[in-house]
Design a protein around this motif. Structure first.
Motif, PDB file in Angstrom:
ATOM      1  N   VAL A 254       0.142  53.754   2.314  1.00 27.01           N
ATOM      2  CA  VAL A 254      -0.656  52.527   2.187  1.00 27.01           C
ATOM      3  C   VAL A 254       0.152  51.335   2.681  1.00 27.01           C
ATOM      4  CG1 VAL A 254      -1.733  50.929   0.546  1.00 27.01           C
ATOM      5  CG2 VAL A 254      -2.062  53.404   0.289  1.00 27.01           C
ATOM      6  N   LEU A 255       1.405  51.241   2.266  1.00 27.51           N
ATOM      7  CA  LEU A 255       2.261  50.131   2.669  1.00 27.51           C
ATOM      8  C   LEU A 255       2.508  50.133   4.173  1.00 27.51           C
ATOM      9  CD1 LEU A 255       4.119  47.751   1.942  1.00 27.51           C
ATOM     10  CD2 LEU A 255       5.930  49.421   1.486  1.00 27.51           C
ATOM     11  N   ASN A 256       2.796  51.287   4.744  1.00 28.10           N
ATOM     12  CA  ASN A 256       3.077  51.353   6.176  1.00 28.10           C
ATOM     13  C   ASN A 256       1.853  51.050   7.026  1.00 28.10           C
ATOM     14  OD1 ASN A 256       5.950  52.591   7.148  1.00 28.10           O
ATOM     15  ND2 ASN A 256       5.495  53.171   5.047  1.00 28.10           N
ATOM     16  N   VAL A 257       0.709  51.520   6.600  1.00 24.04           N
ATOM     17  CA  VAL A 257      -0.528  51.208   7.327  1.00 24.04           C
ATOM     18  C   VAL A 257      -0.815  49.709   7.255  1.00 24.04           C
ATOM     19  CG1 VAL A 257      -3.037  51.499   7.341  1.00 24.04           C
ATOM     20  CG2 VAL A 257      -1.536  53.496   7.089  1.00 24.04           C
ATOM     21  N   PHE A 258      -0.609  49.127   6.085  1.00 27.81           N
ATOM     22  CA  PHE A 258      -0.827  47.692   5.919  1.00 27.81           C
ATOM     23  C   PHE A 258       0.075  46.897   6.849  1.00 27.81           C
ATOM     24  CE2 PHE A 258       0.482  43.696   3.949  1.00 27.81           C
ATOM     25  CZ  PHE A 258      -0.734  43.057   3.813  1.00 27.81           C
ATOM     26  N   LEU A 259       1.360  47.208   6.863  1.00 24.18           N
ATOM     27  CA  LEU A 259       2.291  46.457   7.704  1.00 24.18           C
ATOM     28  C   LEU A 259       2.078  46.740   9.190  1.00 24.18           C
ATOM     29  CD1 LEU A 259       5.596  46.806   5.623  1.00 24.18           C
ATOM     30  CD2 LEU A 259       4.000  44.879   5.689  1.00 24.18           C
ATOM     31  N   GLY A 260       1.548  47.917   9.500  1.00 22.71           N
ATOM     32  CA  GLY A 260       1.331  48.281  10.894  1.00 22.71           C
ATOM     33  C   GLY A 260       0.337  47.389  11.612  1.00 22.71           C
ATOM     34  N   GLN A 261      -0.493  46.671  10.855  1.00 23.06           N
ATOM     35  CA  GLN A 261      -1.462  45.784  11.500  1.00 23.06           C
ATOM     36  C   GLN A 261      -0.802  44.542  12.086  1.00 23.06           C
ATOM     37  OE1 GLN A 261      -4.140  43.534   8.726  1.00 23.06           O
ATOM     38  NE2 GLN A 261      -2.864  44.424   7.112  1.00 23.06           N
ATOM     39  N   PHE A 262       0.439  44.259  11.680  1.00 21.64           N
ATOM     40  CA  PHE A 262       1.149  43.087  12.183  1.00 21.64           C
ATOM     41  C   PHE A 262       2.085  43.529  13.304  1.00 21.64           C
ATOM     42  CE2 PHE A 262       0.329  42.392   7.610  1.00 21.64           C
ATOM     43  CZ  PHE A 262      -0.556  41.322   7.712  1.00 21.64           C
ATOM     44  N   GLU A 263       1.499  43.830  14.457  1.00 21.26           N
ATOM     45  CA  GLU A 263       2.252  44.413  15.560  1.00 21.26           C
ATOM     46  C   GLU A 263       3.289  43.456  16.138  1.00 21.26           C
ATOM     47  OE1 GLU A 263      -0.564  45.756  18.410  1.00 21.26           O
ATOM     48  OE2 GLU A 263      -1.402  47.318  17.091  1.00 21.26           O
ATOM     49  N   GLN A 264       3.107  42.146  15.898  1.00 23.60           N
ATOM     50  CA  GLN A 264       4.030  41.154  16.445  1.00 23.60           C
ATOM     51  C   GLN A 264       5.264  40.960  15.579  1.00 23.60           C
ATOM     52  OE1 GLN A 264       1.358  40.622  14.713  1.00 23.60           O
ATOM     53  NE2 GLN A 264       1.500  38.768  13.460  1.00 23.60           N
ATOM     54  N   VAL A 265       5.330  41.611  14.423  1.00 20.34           N
ATOM     55  CA  VAL A 265       6.420  41.409  13.468  1.00 20.34           C
ATOM     56  C   VAL A 265       7.319  42.639  13.425  1.00 20.34           C
ATOM     57  CG1 VAL A 265       7.016  40.878  11.070  1.00 20.34           C
ATOM     58  CG2 VAL A 265       4.907  39.949  12.058  1.00 20.34           C
ATOM     59  N   ASN A 266       8.638  42.397  13.416  1.00 24.68           N
ATOM     60  CA  ASN A 266       9.606  43.464  13.208  1.00 24.68           C
ATOM     61  C   ASN A 266       9.977  43.497  11.726  1.00 24.68           C
ATOM     62  OD1 ASN A 266       9.932  44.149  16.040  1.00 24.68           O
ATOM     63  ND2 ASN A 266      11.032  42.208  16.235  1.00 24.68           N
ATOM     64  N   PHE A 267       9.944  44.677  11.138  1.00 25.06           N
ATOM     65  CA  PHE A 267      10.253  44.835   9.718  1.00 25.06           C
ATOM     66  C   PHE A 267      11.573  45.577   9.551  1.00 25.06           C
ATOM     67  CE2 PHE A 267       5.604  44.483   9.900  1.00 25.06           C
ATOM     68  CZ  PHE A 267       5.394  43.461   8.983  1.00 25.06           C
TER      69      PHE A 267
ATOM     70  N   ASP B  56      12.593  57.439   9.179  1.00 23.59           N
ATOM     71  CA  ASP B  56      12.604  57.499  10.650  1.00 23.59           C
ATOM     72  C   ASP B  56      11.207  57.391  11.234  1.00 23.59           C
ATOM     73  OD1 ASP B  56      15.336  57.717  10.674  1.00 23.59           O
ATOM     74  OD2 ASP B  56      15.365  59.902  10.936  1.00 23.59           O
ATOM     75  N   HIS B  57      10.194  57.760  10.471  1.00 21.98           N
ATOM     76  CA  HIS B  57       8.810  57.719  10.947  1.00 21.98           C
ATOM     77  C   HIS B  57       8.021  56.602  10.267  1.00 21.98           C
ATOM     78  CE1 HIS B  57      10.063  61.801  12.104  1.00 21.98           C
ATOM     79  NE2 HIS B  57       9.179  61.677  13.067  1.00 21.98           N
ATOM     80  N   SER B  58       8.725  55.541   9.890  1.00 19.50           N
ATOM     81  CA  SER B  58       8.078  54.438   9.191  1.00 19.50           C
ATOM     82  C   SER B  58       8.006  53.199  10.070  1.00 19.50           C
ATOM     83  CB  SER B  58       8.862  54.099   7.911  1.00 19.50           C
ATOM     84  OG  SER B  58      10.085  53.442   8.226  1.00 19.50           O
ATOM     85  N   THR B  59       7.493  52.134   9.484  1.00 18.08           N
ATOM     86  CA  THR B  59       7.371  50.846  10.163  1.00 18.08           C
ATOM     87  C   THR B  59       8.709  50.120  10.239  1.00 18.08           C
ATOM     88  OG1 THR B  59       5.184  50.716   9.110  1.00 18.08           O
ATOM     89  CG2 THR B  59       5.991  48.713  10.145  1.00 18.08           C
ATOM     90  N   PHE B  60       9.717  50.593   9.518  1.00 25.08           N
ATOM     91  CA  PHE B  60      10.924  49.812   9.277  1.00 25.08           C
ATOM     92  C   PHE B  60      12.115  50.264  10.113  1.00 25.08           C
ATOM     93  CE2 PHE B  60       8.341  50.131   5.475  1.00 25.08           C
ATOM     94  CZ  PHE B  60       8.151  48.808   5.142  1.00 25.08           C
ATOM     95  N   GLU B  61      12.950  49.266  10.468  1.00 25.35           N
ATOM     96  CA  GLU B  61      14.289  49.555  10.937  1.00 25.35           C
ATOM     97  C   GLU B  61      15.189  49.536   9.705  1.00 25.35           C
ATOM     98  OE1 GLU B  61      17.696  47.823  14.000  1.00 25.35           O
ATOM     99  OE2 GLU B  61      15.573  47.304  14.289  1.00 25.35           O
ATOM    100  N   ILE B  62      15.958  50.611   9.511  1.00 18.81           N
ATOM    101  CA  ILE B  62      16.678  50.827   8.269  1.00 18.81           C
ATOM    102  C   ILE B  62      18.153  50.460   8.432  1.00 18.81           C
ATOM    103  CG2 ILE B  62      17.302  52.514   6.499  1.00 18.81           C
ATOM    104  CD1 ILE B  62      14.307  51.903   6.666  1.00 18.81           C
ATOM    105  N   HIS B  63      18.702  49.805   7.386  1.00 16.19           N
ATOM    106  CA  HIS B  63      20.117  49.430   7.374  1.00 16.19           C
ATOM    107  C   HIS B  63      20.712  49.904   6.045  1.00 16.19           C
ATOM    108  CE1 HIS B  63      19.253  46.758  10.802  1.00 16.19           C
ATOM    109  NE2 HIS B  63      18.148  46.467  10.128  1.00 16.19           N
TER     110      HIS B  63
END
Length: 219
Positions: free
Chosen positions: A92-105, A121-128
């Motif tokens: 649910v969270l990843n689909v929600f954030l995926g609508q903001f294609e102009q934003v890097n998460f 690795d298969h999410s919306t996020f760059e992980i640190h």
């Protein structure tokens, strides 16, 4: 470092403390958020505690408002994005954030961010998995103990709060931003979180959060 109302200027980096419990840095076109704890309600339900899922809906609405209001290029989550083990709310969270294609998460991992690497690795996020430097800001989940004099540590983990007591012994507890030299602890963004009452020292600054605005309380 200069403080004016709900704005901090740290070595020419301007940080706006927002009543939505986030920080906006115009120079970096970035929003910083700590301790969303999304999916916590489902985690409790798996343990037999009947917490309704809509408790997280306001968190998503607040996040959507911030993105539409400030148009960030980047949103940094300072740990505890998702509450522990996987459940369906991760999608649910990843689909929600995926609508903001102009934003890097970006996600700086916290103690509750324990999902398998493959899922990240298969999410919306760059992980640190280590503290991340953005200009003169150092992003971490837990407050850092050693910070360079020209760096400001933005962090979460604590869920800072303040208790205000009136003359007639009435009291109120508020989430807050907690500033100490070279460190800014953000409030928990998620609605389904508790508060840790802070005990400020002489050099600390507290910014209480109401529904209407952020208020400097101690200076």
């Amino acid at each position: 470092m200069n403080i004016t109302n709900s704005k901090i200027n740290f070595h020419e980096t301007e940080l706006h403390l927002l009543k939505e419990k986030a920080v906006w840095a115009p120079a970096h076109k970035a929003i910083f958020i700590a301790d969303l704890h999304f999916g916590k309600a489902a985690h409790f339900r798996k343990s037999g505690i009947p917490i309704p899922e809509p408790i997280h809906s306001q968190d998503l609405l607040n996040l959507e408002f911030l993105i539409n209001q400030y148009h960030p290029q980047t949103v940094y989550f300072l740990g505890d994005l998702f509450h522990s083990d996987w459940n369906g709310q991760w999608e649910v969270l990843n689909v929600f954030l995926g609508q903001f294609e102009q934003v890097n998460f970006h996600l700086v991992l916290g103690n509750h961010d324990i999902l398998p690497t493959m899922i990240y690795d298969h999410s919306t996020f760059e992980i640190h998995d280590k503290p991340l430097e953005v200009g003169n800001l150092i992003l971490s989940h837990e407050p850092l103990e050693e910070i360079s004099i020209n760096r400001l540590n933005l962090c979460g983990h604590i869920h800072p709060g303040i208790r205000l007591v009136g003359k007639a012994r009435q009291s109120i507890r508020l989430s807050c931003f907690f500033y100490s030299p070279n460190q800014l602890i953000l409030p928990a963004f998620g609605a389904f979180t508790g508060l840790a009452m802070m005990k400020p020292k002489a050099d600390d600054q507290i910014f209480g959060i109401t529904k209407e605005k952020v208020i400097p309380i101690l200076s």
